[in-house]
Design a protein around this motif. Structure first.
Motif, short mmCIF file in Angstrom:
data_model
loop_
_atom_site.label_atom_id
_atom_site.label_comp_id
_atom_site.label_asym_id
_atom_site.label_seq_id
_atom_site.Cartn_x
_atom_site.Cartn_y
_atom_site.Cartn_z
N SER A 88 105.31 2.81 147.89
CA SER A 88 106.45 3.38 147.16
C SER A 88 107.25 2.33 146.39
O SER A 88 108.07 2.67 145.54
CB SER A 88 107.38 4.10 148.13
N THR A 102 111.37 1.95 142.75
CA THR A 102 110.57 2.75 143.68
C THR A 102 110.37 4.16 143.15
O THR A 102 111.12 4.62 142.29
CB THR A 102 111.24 2.81 145.07
N ALA A 134 110.33 6.59 145.48
CA ALA A 134 110.69 7.30 146.70
C ALA A 134 112.21 7.29 146.90
O ALA A 134 112.92 6.54 146.24
CB ALA A 134 110.02 6.65 147.91
#
Length: 123
Positions: free
Chosen positions: A46, A71, A73
């Protein structure tokens, strides 16, 4: 702010960053003990890239770490501390970045100090 500090801040703001975090340990974070933390985090799928900056605290001989995270995520203090491999109290601040211009220049404000350390990791 020096010309180099300003240029470094501009370079950081030209990239995508999603989170800004601050980490504080019960011992000084140094250029020698930061690499395992960065290595632990960059290995996750991620995470696309990381930037870190170690700065001295104002009132003592301790240091803290600013971390920019790119990222795909969602992150919480708990998730970040688990993936880095530190106690959850270590992550004293974590928030989504709304204005990269402010953050990019904030994390490079002490670039000229000999006690500061910077690192960036790309996948």
């Amino acid at each position: 702010m020096s010309l180099i500090t300003n240029a470094y801040g501009n370079w950081l703001t030209s990239m995508k960053w999603d989170y800004n975090a601050t980490l504080r340990r019960h011992f000084a974070i140094t250029e020698f003990n930061i690499h395992p933390l960065m290595d632990n985090l960059i290995k996750y799928k991620s995470i696309n890239k990381l930037f870190c900056c170690i700065e001295e605290d104002r009132n003592d001989n301790m240091t803290h770490l600013h971390l920019l995270i790119d990222t795909n995520a969602s992150y919480s203090k708990e998730r970040l501390s688990k993936e880095i491999g530190v106690n959850k109290k270590t992550v004293s601040y974590l928030d989504r970045i709304n204005d990269i211009n402010q953050i990019g220049h904030y994390v490079t404000k002490d670039f000229w100090k000999r006690t500061s350390f910077y690192d960036i990791r790309f996948k």
